[in-house]
Enzyme design. Structure first.
Site, PDB file in Angstrom:
ATOM      1  N   ASP A  37      38.008  38.386  29.192  1.00 37.09           N
ATOM      2  CA  ASP A  37      40.173  38.060  29.260  1.00 37.09           C
ATOM      3  C   ASP A  37      40.428  37.976  27.736  1.00 37.09           C
ATOM      4  O   ASP A  37      41.818  36.803  27.738  1.00 37.09           O
ATOM      5  CB  ASP A  37      40.272  36.303  29.962  1.00 37.09           C
ATOM      6  CG  ASP A  37      39.698  36.523  31.445  1.00 37.09           C
ATOM      7  OD1 ASP A  37      39.324  37.509  32.120  1.00 37.09           O
ATOM      8  OD2 ASP A  37      39.547  35.402  31.882  1.00 37.09           O
ATOM      9  N   MET A  68      34.491  39.797  39.609  1.00 37.13           N
ATOM     10  CA  MET A  68      34.163  38.654  39.553  1.00 37.13           C
ATOM     11  C   MET A  68      32.844  38.466  38.826  1.00 37.13           C
ATOM     12  O   MET A  68      31.869  37.311  38.045  1.00 37.13           O
ATOM     13  CB  MET A  68      33.581  37.618  40.492  1.00 37.13           C
ATOM     14  CG  MET A  68      34.784  36.862  41.460  1.00 37.13           C
ATOM     15  SD  MET A  68      36.508  36.613  40.106  1.00 37.13           S
ATOM     16  CE  MET A  68      36.739  35.136  39.604  1.00 37.13           C
ATOM     17  N   GLU A  80      51.082  38.165  40.641  1.00 38.29           N
ATOM     18  CA  GLU A  80      50.141  39.388  41.128  1.00 38.29           C
ATOM     19  C   GLU A  80      50.077  40.648  41.240  1.00 38.29           C
ATOM     20  O   GLU A  80      49.707  41.572  41.112  1.00 38.29           O
ATOM     21  CB  GLU A  80      48.755  39.078  41.016  1.00 38.29           C
ATOM     22  CG  GLU A  80      47.879  37.360  40.151  1.00 38.29           C
ATOM     23  CD  GLU A  80      46.714  37.851  40.617  1.00 38.29           C
ATOM     24  OE1 GLU A  80      46.194  37.870  40.927  1.00 38.29           O
ATOM     25  OE2 GLU A  80      45.857  36.557  40.476  1.00 38.29           O
ATOM     26  N   HIS A 140      44.151  39.355  35.464  1.00 36.34           N
ATOM     27  CA  HIS A 140      44.486  37.568  35.343  1.00 36.34           C
ATOM     28  C   HIS A 140      44.721  36.220  36.064  1.00 36.34           C
ATOM     29  O   HIS A 140      46.120  36.873  35.323  1.00 36.34           O
ATOM     30  CB  HIS A 140      43.399  37.448  34.255  1.00 36.34           C
ATOM     31  CG  HIS A 140      42.884  35.324  33.420  1.00 36.34           C
ATOM     32  ND1 HIS A 140      41.589  35.476  34.453  1.00 36.34           N
ATOM     33  CD2 HIS A 140      42.814  34.757  33.179  1.00 36.34           C
ATOM     34  CE1 HIS A 140      41.257  34.341  33.749  1.00 36.34           C
ATOM     35  NE2 HIS A 140      42.195  33.988  33.416  1.00 36.34           N
ATOM     36  N   ASN A 186      42.523  44.236  33.708  1.00 33.75           N
ATOM     37  CA  ASN A 186      41.509  43.504  34.544  1.00 33.75           C
ATOM     38  C   ASN A 186      43.213  42.451  34.725  1.00 33.75           C
ATOM     39  O   ASN A 186      43.756  42.772  33.966  1.00 33.75           O
ATOM     40  CB  ASN A 186      40.566  42.348  33.786  1.00 33.75           C
ATOM     41  CG  ASN A 186      40.643  41.935  34.415  1.00 33.75           C
ATOM     42  OD1 ASN A 186      40.320  41.265  35.991  1.00 33.75           O
ATOM     43  ND2 ASN A 186      40.130  40.228  34.227  1.00 33.75           N
ATOM     44  N   ILE A 240      31.217  39.838  34.637  1.00 32.25           N
ATOM     45  CA  ILE A 240      31.002  40.089  33.726  1.00 32.25           C
ATOM     46  C   ILE A 240      31.115  41.488  33.197  1.00 32.25           C
ATOM     47  O   ILE A 240      29.254  41.796  32.915  1.00 32.25           O
ATOM     48  CB  ILE A 240      31.448  39.143  32.301  1.00 32.25           C
ATOM     49  CG1 ILE A 240      32.081  38.183  32.781  1.00 32.25           C
ATOM     50  CG2 ILE A 240      31.644  39.535  31.437  1.00 32.25           C
ATOM     51  CD1 ILE A 240      31.714  36.272  31.901  1.00 32.25           C
ATOM     52  N   LEU A 241      31.488  42.728  32.763  1.00 35.37           N
ATOM     53  CA  LEU A 241      31.283  44.049  32.657  1.00 35.37           C
ATOM     54  C   LEU A 241      30.435  43.770  31.134  1.00 35.37           C
ATOM     55  O   LEU A 241      31.341  43.029  29.984  1.00 35.37           O
ATOM     56  CB  LEU A 241      31.924  45.101  32.506  1.00 35.37           C
ATOM     57  CG  LEU A 241      32.770  45.395  34.095  1.00 35.37           C
ATOM     58  CD1 LEU A 241      33.572  45.775  33.354  1.00 35.37           C
ATOM     59  CD2 LEU A 241      31.243  45.896  34.204  1.00 35.37           C
ATOM     60  N   SER A 282      48.534  37.773  34.298  1.00 30.73           N
ATOM     61  CA  SER A 282      48.697  39.089  32.587  1.00 30.73           C
ATOM     62  C   SER A 282      47.416  40.110  33.610  1.00 30.73           C
ATOM     63  O   SER A 282      46.317  40.048  34.003  1.00 30.73           O
ATOM     64  CB  SER A 282      47.974  38.677  31.642  1.00 30.73           C
ATOM     65  OG  SER A 282      48.341  36.409  31.928  1.00 30.73           O
ATOM     66  N   GLY A 293      40.570  41.681  47.998  1.00 37.13           N
ATOM     67  CA  GLY A 293      40.971  42.504  47.869  1.00 37.13           C
ATOM     68  C   GLY A 293      42.174  42.578  48.126  1.00 37.13           C
ATOM     69  O   GLY A 293      42.439  42.893  47.999  1.00 37.13           O
ATOM     70  N   SER A 294      43.111  41.504  47.387  1.00 41.41           N
ATOM     71  CA  SER A 294      44.715  41.587  48.183  1.00 41.41           C
ATOM     72  C   SER A 294      45.497  42.552  47.082  1.00 41.41           C
ATOM     73  O   SER A 294      46.247  43.398  47.091  1.00 41.41           O
ATOM     74  CB  SER A 294      45.354  40.078  47.977  1.00 41.41           C
ATOM     75  OG  SER A 294      45.197  39.821  46.971  1.00 41.41           O
ATOM     76  N   ASN A 295      44.873  41.806  45.775  1.00 43.14           N
ATOM     77  CA  ASN A 295      45.550  43.281  44.910  1.00 43.14           C
ATOM     78  C   ASN A 295      44.656  44.383  44.694  1.00 43.14           C
ATOM     79  O   ASN A 295      46.058  45.687  44.891  1.00 43.14           O
ATOM     80  CB  ASN A 295      44.508  42.889  43.551  1.00 43.14           C
ATOM     81  CG  ASN A 295      45.345  41.339  42.933  1.00 43.14           C
ATOM     82  OD1 ASN A 295      46.698  41.283  42.350  1.00 43.14           O
ATOM     83  ND2 ASN A 295      44.599  40.428  42.752  1.00 43.14           N
TER      84      ASN A 295
HETATM   85  C1  GAR Z   1      42.923  37.047  42.139  1.00 41.04           C
HETATM   86  O1  GAR Z   1      43.495  36.090  41.961  1.00 41.04           O
HETATM   87  C2  GAR Z   1      42.515  36.947  40.785  1.00 41.04           C
HETATM   88  O2  GAR Z   1      43.436  37.428  39.074  1.00 41.04           O
HETATM   89  C3  GAR Z   1      41.547  36.729  40.436  1.00 41.04           C
HETATM   90  O3  GAR Z   1      40.969  36.626  41.427  1.00 41.04           O
HETATM   91  C4  GAR Z   1      41.491  37.383  42.953  1.00 41.04           C
HETATM   92  C5  GAR Z   1      40.804  38.017  43.193  1.00 41.04           C
HETATM   93  O4  GAR Z   1      41.984  38.584  44.688  1.00 41.04           O
HETATM   94  N1  GAR Z   1      40.904  36.745  39.033  1.00 41.04           N
HETATM   95  C6  GAR Z   1      40.479  36.220  38.284  1.00 41.04           C
HETATM   96  O5  GAR Z   1      39.652  35.662  38.183  1.00 41.04           O
HETATM   97  C7  GAR Z   1      39.359  37.121  37.282  1.00 41.04           C
HETATM   98  N2  GAR Z   1      39.088  36.530  36.490  1.00 41.04           N
HETATM   99  P1  GAR Z   1      41.457  39.127  45.750  1.00 41.04           P
HETATM  100  O6  GAR Z   1      39.985  39.461  45.739  1.00 41.04           O
HETATM  101  O7  GAR Z   1      42.979  38.938  46.658  1.00 41.04           O
HETATM  102  O8  GAR Z   1      42.550  39.921  45.048  1.00 41.04           O
END
Ligand code: GAR
Length: 192
Positions: free
Chosen positions: A148, A93, A177, A112, A110, A95-96, A139, A18-20
């Site tokens: 994607d 992670m 990101e 990526h 999303n 796919i909807l 992206s 969940g850092s994003n």
């Molecule tokens: C991130 O790098 C994101 O871009 C990737 O998972 C990580 C999640 O990090 N997402 C994908 O690969 C989606 N296909 P986070 O949980 O710390 O945000």
């Protein structure tokens, strides 16, 4: 109707760290932010990222992923209840399904970890290094029925250095990101 005047209602789907999400929450707290995060849904009850929602008093739902259809049915009900305008996938992670995207009927974004259209799917950093790419990046794109593949909203690239490995590259990309996802949301909402 907008729950917070002048702000769009956003929901975030996560699966893990969940850092994003953390970066989106931080930016949403800015006074003139154009969005408000009303809820977070995780398909994984143990997702560490749920703690960021907890700390910021954002409604959170952990919906165990017994099947795609049950997860999506339950999520849709919640998204409708909160009158969500935009759904953001942040490290989600799963796919909807096309049916979910259609029934939700609002846009989905999303993030990526690659310079799409390069490296859709998993192991993006490993593939970039193996191919001796000069650049990597992240992206933010619209979600459609193809993995994607939706319209790119914002992208940022960084150099891959000789000394980079999968871990160092992953960390560098993660940093950008956190920078581009909030910007992409603002850009997207402006043009909505
Ligand atoms: C991130 O790098 C994101 O871009 C990737 O998972 C990580 C999640 O990090 N997402 C994908 O690969 C989606 N296909 P986070 O949980 O710390 O945000």
């Amino acid at each position: 109707m907008e729950k917070y005047p002048g702000k769009k209602n956003i929901a975030v789907f996560i699966s893990g760290r969940g850092s994003n999400l953390k970066s989106l929450i931080k930016n949403s707290k800015r006074k003139n932010s154009s969005y408000k995060i009303l809820l977070v849904i995780s398909n994984n009850p143990n997702a560490a990222g749920l703690n960021y929602a907890l700390k910021s008093k954002i409604k959170q739902y952990a919906i165990e992923y017994k099947s795609k259809s049950s997860f999506e049915r339950q999520s849709l009900k919640i998204l409708k209840k909160y009158k969500i305008d935009l759904l953001c996938l942040a490290g989600f992670m799963k796919i909807l399904s096309g049916s979910f995207i259609k029934k939700f009927s609002k846009p989905i974004l999303n993030i990526h970890p690659s310079l799409l259209p390069k490296y859709k799917g998993l192991n993006t950093h490993l593939r970039a290094i193996k191919n001796k790419d000069k650049f990597a990046g992240a992206s933010v794109h619209k979600v459609n029925q193809k993995l994607d593949s939706g319209k790119i909203i914002l992208q940022k690239k960084i150099k891959i250095l000789k000394k980079d490995n999968v871990i160092s590259l992953k960390n560098k990309v993660l940093k950008i990101e956190h920078e581009i996802y909030p910007k992409a949301i603002v850009k997207f909402l402006t043009n909505l």
